[in-house]
Design an enzyme around this catalytic site. Sequence first.
Site, PDB file in Angstrom:
ATOM      1  N   ASP A  16       0.766  -1.393   0.122  1.00 56.00           N
ATOM      2  CA  ASP A  16       0.020   0.124   0.044  1.00 56.00           C
ATOM      3  C   ASP A  16       0.929   1.182   0.017  1.00 56.00           C
ATOM      4  O   ASP A  16       1.997   1.165   0.560  1.00 56.00           O
ATOM      5  CB  ASP A  16      -0.894   0.010   1.302  1.00 56.00           C
ATOM      6  CG  ASP A  16      -2.090   0.852   1.068  1.00 56.00           C
ATOM      7  OD1 ASP A  16      -2.425   1.431  -0.069  1.00 56.00           O
ATOM      8  OD2 ASP A  16      -2.803   1.309   2.055  1.00 56.00           O
ATOM      9  N   HIS A  33       2.303   3.403  -9.221  1.00 57.95           N
ATOM     10  CA  HIS A  33       2.196   2.238  -9.361  1.00 57.95           C
ATOM     11  C   HIS A  33       3.271   1.577 -10.160  1.00 57.95           C
ATOM     12  O   HIS A  33       3.521   0.348  -9.841  1.00 57.95           O
ATOM     13  CB  HIS A  33       0.806   1.931 -10.058  1.00 57.95           C
ATOM     14  CG  HIS A  33      -0.391   2.138  -9.315  1.00 57.95           C
ATOM     15  ND1 HIS A  33      -0.529   1.799  -7.873  1.00 57.95           N
ATOM     16  CD2 HIS A  33      -1.610   3.007  -9.740  1.00 57.95           C
ATOM     17  CE1 HIS A  33      -1.897   2.377  -7.540  1.00 57.95           C
ATOM     18  NE2 HIS A  33      -2.334   3.322  -8.310  1.00 57.95           N
ATOM     19  N   ARG A  67     -12.130   2.009  -8.036  1.00 58.51           N
ATOM     20  CA  ARG A  67     -11.437   3.325  -8.253  1.00 58.51           C
ATOM     21  C   ARG A  67     -11.760   3.714  -9.816  1.00 58.51           C
ATOM     22  O   ARG A  67     -12.371   3.037 -10.623  1.00 58.51           O
ATOM     23  CB  ARG A  67      -9.806   2.783  -8.146  1.00 58.51           C
ATOM     24  CG  ARG A  67      -9.516   2.607  -6.893  1.00 58.51           C
ATOM     25  CD  ARG A  67      -7.964   2.491  -6.825  1.00 58.51           C
ATOM     26  NE  ARG A  67      -7.538   1.959  -5.262  1.00 58.51           N
ATOM     27  CZ  ARG A  67      -6.537   2.146  -4.788  1.00 58.51           C
ATOM     28  NH1 ARG A  67      -5.428   2.533  -5.645  1.00 58.51           N
ATOM     29  NH2 ARG A  67      -6.193   1.937  -3.603  1.00 58.51           N
ATOM     30  N   LEU A 127      10.612 -20.760  -4.249  1.00 59.57           N
ATOM     31  CA  LEU A 127       9.784 -19.791  -3.665  1.00 59.57           C
ATOM     32  C   LEU A 127       8.375 -20.044  -3.993  1.00 59.57           C
ATOM     33  O   LEU A 127       8.283 -20.218  -5.409  1.00 59.57           O
ATOM     34  CB  LEU A 127      10.124 -18.381  -3.755  1.00 59.57           C
ATOM     35  CG  LEU A 127       9.170 -17.319  -3.428  1.00 59.57           C
ATOM     36  CD1 LEU A 127       9.049 -17.187  -1.827  1.00 59.57           C
ATOM     37  CD2 LEU A 127       9.675 -15.857  -3.865  1.00 59.57           C
TER      38      LEU A 127
HETATM   39  C1  IPE Z   1      -5.770  -2.902  -0.188  1.00 62.32           C
HETATM   40  O1  IPE Z   1      -5.162  -1.477  -0.454  1.00 62.32           O
HETATM   41  C2  IPE Z   1      -5.501  -3.403  -1.524  1.00 62.32           C
HETATM   42  C3  IPE Z   1      -3.954  -3.640  -2.266  1.00 62.32           C
HETATM   43  C4  IPE Z   1      -3.098  -3.137  -1.433  1.00 62.32           C
HETATM   44  C5  IPE Z   1      -4.141  -4.385  -3.157  1.00 62.32           C
HETATM   45  P1  IPE Z   1      -6.263  -0.263  -0.415  1.00 62.32           P
HETATM   46  O2  IPE Z   1      -5.535   1.134  -0.486  1.00 62.32           O
HETATM   47  O3  IPE Z   1      -7.173  -0.544  -1.606  1.00 62.32           O
HETATM   48  O4  IPE Z   1      -7.106  -0.553   1.042  1.00 62.32           O
HETATM   49  P2  IPE Z   1      -7.927   0.709   1.885  1.00 62.32           P
HETATM   50  O5  IPE Z   1      -9.022   1.055   0.790  1.00 62.32           O
HETATM   51  O6  IPE Z   1      -7.268   1.763   2.296  1.00 62.32           O
HETATM   52  O7  IPE Z   1      -8.747  -0.235   2.759  1.00 62.32           O
HETATM   53  C1  IPE Z   2      -1.517   0.383  -3.304  1.00 62.25           C
HETATM   54  O1  IPE Z   2      -1.348   1.757  -3.570  1.00 62.25           O
HETATM   55  C2  IPE Z   2      -1.689  -0.272  -4.764  1.00 62.25           C
HETATM   56  C3  IPE Z   2      -3.113  -0.675  -4.784  1.00 62.25           C
HETATM   57  C4  IPE Z   2      -4.140  -0.791  -3.918  1.00 62.25           C
HETATM   58  C5  IPE Z   2      -3.616  -1.201  -5.973  1.00 62.25           C
HETATM   59  P1  IPE Z   2      -2.635   2.464  -3.360  1.00 62.25           P
HETATM   60  O2  IPE Z   2      -2.962   2.928  -4.866  1.00 62.25           O
HETATM   61  O3  IPE Z   2      -3.649   2.190  -2.601  1.00 62.25           O
HETATM   62  O4  IPE Z   2      -1.757   4.001  -2.636  1.00 62.25           O
HETATM   63  P2  IPE Z   2      -2.458   4.915  -1.629  1.00 62.25           P
HETATM   64  O5  IPE Z   2      -3.169   4.105  -0.549  1.00 62.25           O
HETATM   65  O6  IPE Z   2      -3.484   5.628  -2.382  1.00 62.25           O
HETATM   66  O7  IPE Z   2      -1.219   5.832  -1.186  1.00 62.25           O
HETATM   67 MG    MG Z   3      -4.021   2.230  -0.393  1.00 63.33          MG
END
Ligand code: IPE
Ligand code: IPE
Ligand code: MG
Length: 235
Positions: A16, A33, A67, A127
């Site tokens: 995240d 990303h 999203r 792994l």
């Molecule tokens: C959780 O992250 C999902 C992934 C890392 C793929 P999100 O950024 O979507 O989670 P929330 O919305 O903060 O709980």
């Molecule tokens: C994690 O990063 C990737 C996915 C959930 C796909 P985020 O896109 O959730 O990044 P933040 O939480 O908005 O910083």
């Molecule tokens: Mg996130």
Amino acid sequence: MQSNLLSKLHVGIIMDGNGRWAQARGLSRGRGHEAGVETVQQVVEAAVDQGIGTLSLYAFSSDNWRRPSAEVALLMRLLSRYLRSEVAKLVENGVRLKVIGRRDRLPGGMAAEITRAETATASGTKLDLRIAIDYSGRDAILQAASRISCPDDLTRDGFARLITGELEARDVDLLIRTSGEQRLSDFMLWECAYAELYFTDCLWPDFGPAQLQAALQEFSRRDRRFGALVASTAA
Ligand code: IPE
Ligand code: IPE
Ligand code: MG
């Protein structure tokens, strides 16, 4: 940690913070990303080097469909590209890849790409890498419940096999979440029953081999009791 202990270890990572990493640099979320995919490459190699048995990476949750469509499309393109471009290196490093989650909602051709990558890496022994795409822990449990067909399926081990699709289903030992958030966001709910939780403020694109090692060191200091007493107080 000793390598024979690590080889049995199942580490899960909720990757995240890509968006915040990009925002802090005045970049688009997509750039975050892209940087996140580079971290995946480094962390998978580090997991092989460390001798970890199973690594489960949360790449796209079933709730991430909420999203904006442009971000979802970019994430799917990046995941497809990863599957295509990494296979040779995964094979070389002895990594066996399995993608968990739903495949029926993925963009055209992606399910076939996943199957190709899984087949190509099937003989890896160093792994077990699981990448969770369109994954929901609650849906995984519901799916398993709908497949119950004999009494053994209703034991803990039998049901775990239905959830994971593995003959030897492994609980998550260590669950890492980056970016300072402290929640599971529907990741491996069954498998994390006794997982040690490790939260770090580090944003995913800044995570790397050193941070993985720090998490493993912290894990080795944890006292896992599984409801029993520690050896020194059991007498
Ligand atoms: C959780 O992250 C999902 C992934 C890392 C793929 P999100 O950024 O979507 O989670 P929330 O919305 O903060 O709980
Ligand atoms: C994690 O990063 C990737 C996915 C959930 C796909 P985020 O896109 O959730 O990044 P933040 O939480 O908005 O910083
Ligand atoms: Mg996130």
